[in-house]
Structures are given as structure tokens and as C-alpha cells.
Motif scaffolding. Structure first.
Motif, PDB file in Angstrom:
ATOM      1  N   LEU A  40       0.842  -1.198   0.000  1.00 57.13           N
ATOM      2  CA  LEU A  40       0.000   0.000   0.000  1.00 57.13           C
ATOM      3  C   LEU A  40       0.879   1.251   0.000  1.00 57.13           C
ATOM      4  N   PHE A  41       1.873   1.258   0.869  1.00 58.00           N
ATOM      5  CA  PHE A  41       2.876   2.325   0.925  1.00 58.00           C
ATOM      6  C   PHE A  41       2.282   3.717   0.773  1.00 58.00           C
TER       7      PHE A  41
ATOM      8  N   SER B  12      -4.550  -2.189  -0.860  1.00 58.92           N
ATOM      9  CA  SER B  12      -3.234  -2.107  -1.503  1.00 58.92           C
ATOM     10  C   SER B  12      -3.382  -2.083  -3.023  1.00 58.92           C
ATOM     11  N   LEU B  13      -4.216  -2.981  -3.529  1.00 56.82           N
ATOM     12  CA  LEU B  13      -4.393  -3.076  -4.977  1.00 56.82           C
ATOM     13  C   LEU B  13      -5.018  -1.795  -5.540  1.00 56.82           C
ATOM     14  N   ILE B  14      -6.100  -1.327  -4.891  1.00 55.01           N
ATOM     15  CA  ILE B  14      -6.793  -0.127  -5.400  1.00 55.01           C
ATOM     16  C   ILE B  14      -5.849   1.073  -5.372  1.00 55.01           C
ATOM     17  N   LYS B  19      -2.308   5.014  -8.206  1.00 51.94           N
ATOM     18  CA  LYS B  19      -0.992   5.614  -8.462  1.00 51.94           C
ATOM     19  C   LYS B  19      -0.622   5.471  -9.941  1.00 51.94           C
ATOM     20  N   VAL B  20      -0.820   4.263 -10.489  1.00 55.15           N
ATOM     21  CA  VAL B  20      -0.437   4.030 -11.890  1.00 55.15           C
ATOM     22  C   VAL B  20      -1.326   4.839 -12.843  1.00 55.15           C
ATOM     23  N   VAL B  21      -2.624   4.908 -12.522  1.00 56.30           N
ATOM     24  CA  VAL B  21      -3.543   5.654 -13.384  1.00 56.30           C
ATOM     25  C   VAL B  21      -3.104   7.112 -13.500  1.00 56.30           C
ATOM     26  N   GLY B  22      -2.583   7.660 -12.388  1.00 61.88           N
ATOM     27  CA  GLY B  22      -2.119   9.046 -12.399  1.00 61.88           C
ATOM     28  C   GLY B  22      -1.062   9.292 -13.479  1.00 61.88           C
TER      29      GLY B  22
END
Lengths: 214, 101
Positions: A40-41, B12-14, B19-22
């Protein structure tokens, strides 16, 4: 420059020990605690997940609160993408390291040029990641050893952590109004709504106040 | 799978996807002032709600106890610009002291 990044990474890392301890106190195992820091970090989201679950909330409330708090990392990514210009695996790693601190240092270095900004992002992101995870493990191990979390003040350390996270964002009347209104709404809903819901419900305040122009 | 495992892995996954979508969207989205305003207020609302509920909430009731003393001390420490670890330590020590009285 590296010193700037370490000056951010080390204190944030030690705050990871508080997360590790709080997570174990909330009923998460050491493995689950460390996975939250590795995968998650994002400090606020992690504290929210363990906070909601620890208070007896449902998994859905924990996921919703943690994810809503993770939304801003996506907007940081929008900001960082043109500076970092990442592709493939580097994009995956860079995205995972995109948090308050790495973005903050990178933007702070922008006046010195794009190279300095990139360096600040990676040095801070990697530094925080290493220290955050190391101290999460130490905090989790420590909390397992001490027993009753209340006797050590851990139940107050968690809301104090949230207070420390929100404090620097309270810069004007509007932000303070949102903070106080959200706190009051959450407390008012606590006796009547399922655990976790009073927290997510306060997003409505952010949307209503943010919608207006001033 | 227990609720704690579901919460751990799903959040964690969401958050990773967010982050990647950004990095994959056009930057122009950020130019909308309403997006910026709401985005800066959402963490404030959620974090303030978390402070309140974690300080005063107890299952389904509101209780004033040792935690409040710790959080008040944290607020005082923050207004004196204490660093994060120092502020948390002061909150924990205060709360633990009252709890153990």
C-alpha cells in the motif's frame, strides 16, 4: 540534495514504527502489517485501514476510506508524469513511490531544474520506502512484545498521527472549517452508523465546500 | 479469507492502481480548479474525522477518556512545531500515564 531527501526519509521512516505498532494493536498480524507498508505504501491510507478495522469496521469501510485517501497519490502522478517521463517497469516502480514526501521534495526542487526534481523524487521515494518498511517491522515486533496497547499510549498515538497529518493542511478558514465540520459530523454519526461509515460520510463536506468557487 | 486480509490486499491493490492511473492520464485533468479544490479538501475531511473517531469513539458510543488527553497534548506539541515522532511520543506518554493512574 541527498541530505534533503534523507532529512525527509528518516523521520518519516521512524513514524513507520508507530504504524507497525498501531497495526498490530488493531489486530493485524506482523505479515499483514508489513504487506501494508510494502504494497500500500501510503501512510494515511495505512493508518486508516488499521484504524477502521481496529474500531470494528467492515472490510468495505476500511477499503473505501483507505482508497479515498490514496486518491491524491493519483493526482500527484498526474503532476509528476511530465517531469519523470517514465515507461514500463520504471513507471510501475515510480508510481509505487509516488506519495506526499517524494512529490513534495520533487516539486520543491523544480526551480533548480528537471534533473534536480527527478533526483529529489527518486532519492526521497526510495529512502522513505526503505526506512518506512524497516521501521514498520520493528514497530510491529515491538508491539507484539508489549501486550496491552492502551497501557503504552498506542490508542492515543494513532489519532495523534492523524492530527499530525492533517495539521499542515489547515492553512486558512476554509480548510479549518472543513476539518471541524468533518470531526463533528463523524462524532455525530458514530452512535448511529456502522463503524467506518462516519468517516467516509465526511467526504460529502469536502465535495460540497470544494464545489463552490471560493 | 478474513476481513483483515481482504482489507489489506484490496486497499493495496486499489491504491496501487490509483498511483499508476495518475501516470497514464492527461495532465489537463489537473487544470480543472474544482478537481484541485475537492482533492485538497478530501484528505482534510477524512483525516479530521479519523482524529475525532479514534479519539472519542468507542464501539458505537462516544467516550471521553485518556486518549483525549494524549491528542490534546499532540495538538499543543504541533502548535509549538514539534517534529512528528516527538509529537506522537508525547501523546502516547500522556495517554499511557492517565490510563495507568
Amino acid at each position: 540534495m541527498l541530505r534533503d531527501s534523507l532529512a525527509v526519509a528518516i523521520p518519516v521512516g521512524t513514524y513507520g514504527a508507530a504504524f507497525g505498532a498501531a497495526s498490530v494493536a488493531a489486530g493485524f498480524s506482523i505479515l499483514q502489517t508489513c504487506l501494508l507498508s510494502l504494497l500500500l505504501f501510503s501512510g494515511a491510507s495505512q493508518f486508516a485501514v488499521v484504524g477502521v478495522m481496529g474500531a470494528g469496521g467492515s472490510a468495505l469501510s476500511a477499503i473505501a476510506t483507505g482508497s479515498l485517501l490514496g486518491f491524491r497519490n493519483g493526482l500527484y502522478g498526474l503532476k509528476m508524469a511530465p517531469i519523470l517521463k517514465l515507461r514500463g517497469l520504471k513507471k510501475i516502480i515510480g508510481a509505487q513511490l509516488t506519495i506526499d514526501e517524494s512529490t513534495g521534495v520533487a516539486i520543491g526542487q523544480e526551480p533548480r531544474g528537471v534533473e534536480a526534481s527527478r533526483y529529489g523524487f527518486w532519492a526521497t521515494g526510495i529512502g522513505v520506502y526503505v526506512f518506512w518498511n524497516l521501521f514498520t517491522l520493528l514497530g510491529a515486533k515491538g508491539a507484539q512484545a508489549i501486550g496491552d496497547p492502551s497501557a503504552w499510549g498506542l490508542d492515543a498515538a494513532v489519532p495523534a498521527a492523524f492530527l499530525g497529518l492533517v495539521w499542515p493542511r489547515l492553512i486558512d478558514t476554509k480548510t479549518r472549517f472543513v476539518a471541524i465540520a468533518a470531526a463533528l459530523l463523524a462524532i455525530a454519526l458514530t452512535p448511529i452508523a456502522p463503524a467506518g461509515v462516519p468517516i467516509i460520510a465526511t467526504v460529502t463536506i469536502a465535495v460540497i465546500i470544494g464545489w463552490r468557487r471560493s | 479469507m478474513t476481513p483483515i486480509w481482504i482489507a489489506t490486499l484490496a486497499t493495496s491493490l486499489i491504491c496501487f492502481i490509483l498511483k499508476v492511473v495518475g501516470y497514464s492520464l492527461p495532465e489537463s485533468i489537473l487544470n480543472k480548479p474544482v478537481v484541485q479544490r475537492i482533492n485538497s479538501l478530501i484528505p482534510i475531511a477524512l483525516l479530521s474525522a479519523l482524529v475525532a473517531v479514534q479519539t472519542l469513539g468507542s464501539e458505537k458510543s462516544v467516550e471521553i477518556d485518556h486518549r483525549l488527553a494524549g491528542v490534546v497534548v499532540a495538538g499543543i506539541a504541533l502548535s509549538f512545531k514539534a517534529s512528528f515522532p516527538v509529537m506522537m511520543l508525547l501523546a502516547a506518554v500522556t495517554s499511557a500515564f492517565i490510563y495507568n493512574l
